[in-house]
Design a protein around this motif. Structure first.
Motif, PDB file in Angstrom:
ATOM      1  N   SER A 165       0.815  -1.209   0.000  1.00 62.66           N
ATOM      2  CA  SER A 165       0.000   0.000   0.000  1.00 62.66           C
ATOM      3  C   SER A 165       0.851   1.263   0.000  1.00 62.66           C
ATOM      4  N   ILE A 168       3.053   1.508  -3.516  1.00 63.94           N
ATOM      5  CA  ILE A 168       2.268   1.751  -4.726  1.00 63.94           C
ATOM      6  C   ILE A 168       1.986   3.242  -4.880  1.00 63.94           C
ATOM      7  N   THR A 218      -4.355  -3.937 -16.145  1.00 69.88           N
ATOM      8  CA  THR A 218      -3.849  -5.052 -15.346  1.00 69.88           C
ATOM      9  C   THR A 218      -4.017  -6.369 -16.082  1.00 69.88           C
ATOM     10  N   LYS A 223      -1.573 -10.408 -14.135  1.00 72.55           N
ATOM     11  CA  LYS A 223      -1.718 -10.209 -12.696  1.00 72.55           C
ATOM     12  C   LYS A 223      -0.352 -10.238 -12.030  1.00 72.55           C
ATOM     13  N   VAL A 228       0.324  -3.992 -11.189  1.00 70.20           N
ATOM     14  CA  VAL A 228      -0.640  -3.119 -10.529  1.00 70.20           C
ATOM     15  C   VAL A 228      -0.057  -1.725 -10.348  1.00 70.20           C
ATOM     16  N   VAL A 232      -1.897   1.499 -12.100  1.00 72.01           N
ATOM     17  CA  VAL A 232      -2.423   2.615 -11.311  1.00 72.01           C
ATOM     18  C   VAL A 232      -1.760   3.924 -11.732  1.00 72.01           C
ATOM     19  N   GLU A 298      -5.507   0.338  -5.344  1.00 76.77           N
ATOM     20  CA  GLU A 298      -4.817  -0.943  -5.152  1.00 76.77           C
ATOM     21  C   GLU A 298      -5.597  -1.849  -4.223  1.00 76.77           C
ATOM     22  N   SER A 299      -6.170  -1.275  -3.161  1.00 75.10           N
ATOM     23  CA  SER A 299      -6.970  -2.078  -2.238  1.00 75.10           C
ATOM     24  C   SER A 299      -8.190  -2.651  -2.944  1.00 75.10           C
ATOM     25  N   LEU A 301      -8.456  -3.294  -6.184  1.00 70.88           N
ATOM     26  CA  LEU A 301      -8.002  -4.331  -7.101  1.00 70.88           C
ATOM     27  C   LEU A 301      -7.689  -5.625  -6.365  1.00 70.88           C
ATOM     28  N   SER A 302      -7.028  -5.518  -5.212  1.00 70.26           N
ATOM     29  CA  SER A 302      -6.723  -6.711  -4.420  1.00 70.26           C
ATOM     30  C   SER A 302      -7.995  -7.366  -3.905  1.00 70.26           C
ATOM     31  N   GLY A 307      -5.198  -7.802  -7.922  1.00 73.38           N
ATOM     32  CA  GLY A 307      -4.087  -7.001  -7.427  1.00 73.38           C
ATOM     33  C   GLY A 307      -2.907  -7.895  -7.083  1.00 73.38           C
ATOM     34  N   SER A 314      -1.501  -8.238   1.404  1.00 66.62           N
ATOM     35  CA  SER A 314      -2.047  -6.958   0.947  1.00 66.62           C
ATOM     36  C   SER A 314      -3.280  -6.662   1.787  1.00 66.62           C
TER      37      SER A 314
END
Length: 363
Positions: A165, A168, A218, A223, A228, A232, A298-299, A301-302, A307, A314
């Motif tokens: 986190s 990124i 992505t 992946k 990622v 982003v 990012e959160s 996507l995960s 992500g 993550s």
């Protein structure tokens, strides 16, 4: 001119220091940064990705304690010192949660830990190295934040997850700055058809939902961790480009730019040496907001599973794995990483507001 610039910087710094929440957010971000860099030094589970699983003690509450039998491996760990610090220890040892044990010479008779009052299997292990006392292989282990559904230490996963986190934000902001400043500078300074073409690209990119565009990039790149970061960053440059373009349109009519042209300086020098240093204040503020936005994207996507991939820790993936535990009586498994995301995003937003107030020449 340099003295005036230094005095303005000192004035901005003094105004920033008077903003309690700005200073507090700054030191909180520094703290998270140190944690993310040296996560494996602080994490109780310093294995790679904090991925030491103990299914017998899954989903235990914070403060859970258990005796842990560590079975040494015959495979020698040849990792270097810095490799262990920054990337975690290769998991060559086996940890077994036990509820009871008895030592007889070099033999350990133990009962495996089981939940719900069931009786665990009774096993025996012989320690080959007679120079080491068998008691040294058994230690009481405390899980301060409990364990996740796979029996991994939740605190360690949170600390290691901070790395993704936090970094990124840096990578995404760097990519967005490089592309955004270039595109915005060219469009704002030269104008005309160049400006119209670049603005068309910006408007097309802006019209596509950010999350949808990130998902498309992505999937195109595959992946993974770095994919990622790049995805982003490639979606966040439009905000920077629009701000830089607007600032340059205003600044290029200033007297110091006219004087630079009269002295025969080329366009590259005028943009990089004269205009950009004078318009960076709003760019810095928007970078702080982009930092927060990158963490949220990012959160998301995960959480969607595209992500950072397992077993990589993550915060978004931790919420995805445990969001159903909110109604199963163990909401902290999803709330703890959610709070981490919220506090880090809020810190960047607060420091952005503080920088905006400090760099505001009108005040």
């Amino acid at each position: 001119m340099s003295n005036t610039s230094n005095s303005l910087q000192q004035l901005a710094l003094q105004k920033f220091k008077k903003n309690f929440w700005g200073v507090f957010s700054f030191w909180f971000i520094v703290f998270v940064g140190v944690i993310s860099v040296f996560a494996y030094v602080f994490a109780p589970d310093n294995s790679q990705n904090a991925n030491q699983m103990h299914l017998a003690i899954h989903s235990k509450k914070p403060g859970f304690k258990v005796n842990m039998l560590t079975v040494p491996s015959i495979i020698e760990n040849k990792q270097g010192f810095f490799d262990k610090i920054f990337f975690g220890k290769e998991n060559t040892e086996t940890e077994i949660p036990i509820s009871d044990y008895e030592i007889s010479g070099n033999t350990i008779n133990y009962t495996e830990y089981t939940s719900d009052g069931l009786e665990g299997l009774k096993k025996t292990i012989t320690i080959e190295d007679k120079t080491v006392l068998p008691e040294t292989y058994i230690k009481e282990k405390t899980f301060l934040l409990g364990t996740d559904k796979y029996g991994r230490d939740l605190l360690s996963r949170v600390l290691v997850g901070a790395r993704i986190s936090f970094f990124i934000g840096f990578v995404a902001v760097f990519i967005s700055l490089v592309i955004g400043v270039f595109m915005g500078s060219v469009a704002g300074y030269f104008g005309g058809k160049v400006d119209a073409f670049i603005m068309w690209i910006i408007n097309v990119t802006w019209s596509i939902p950010t999350l949808l565009l990130v998902i498309a990039i992505t999937l195109a790149l595959g992946k993974g961790f770095w994919q990622v970061f790049i995805a982003v960053g490639l979606t966040m440059w439009v905000e920077v480009a629009r701000v830089v373009r607007g600032q340059i349109i205003s600044a290029k009519e200033m007297q110091y730019v006219t004087a630079a042209r009269a002295l025969g300086f080329n366009n590259y020098r005028i943009i990089t040496k004269h205009i950009l240093p004078n318009i960076m204040a709003p760019v810095i503020v928007i970078c702080a907001a982009n930092f927060a936005a990158a963490i949220l994207i990012e959160s998301g996507l995960s959480f969607l599973g595209i992500g950072a991939q397992p077993p990589m820790a993550s915060w978004g993936a931790m919420i995805k794995d445990h969001y159903n535990y909110i109604i199963l009586g163990k909401p902290y498994l999803a709330i703890i990483p959610g709070l981490c995301i919220m506090t880090l995003v809020m810190a960047f937003m607060l420091i952005g507001n503080a920088l905006r107030d400090a760099l505001d020449v009108k005040s």
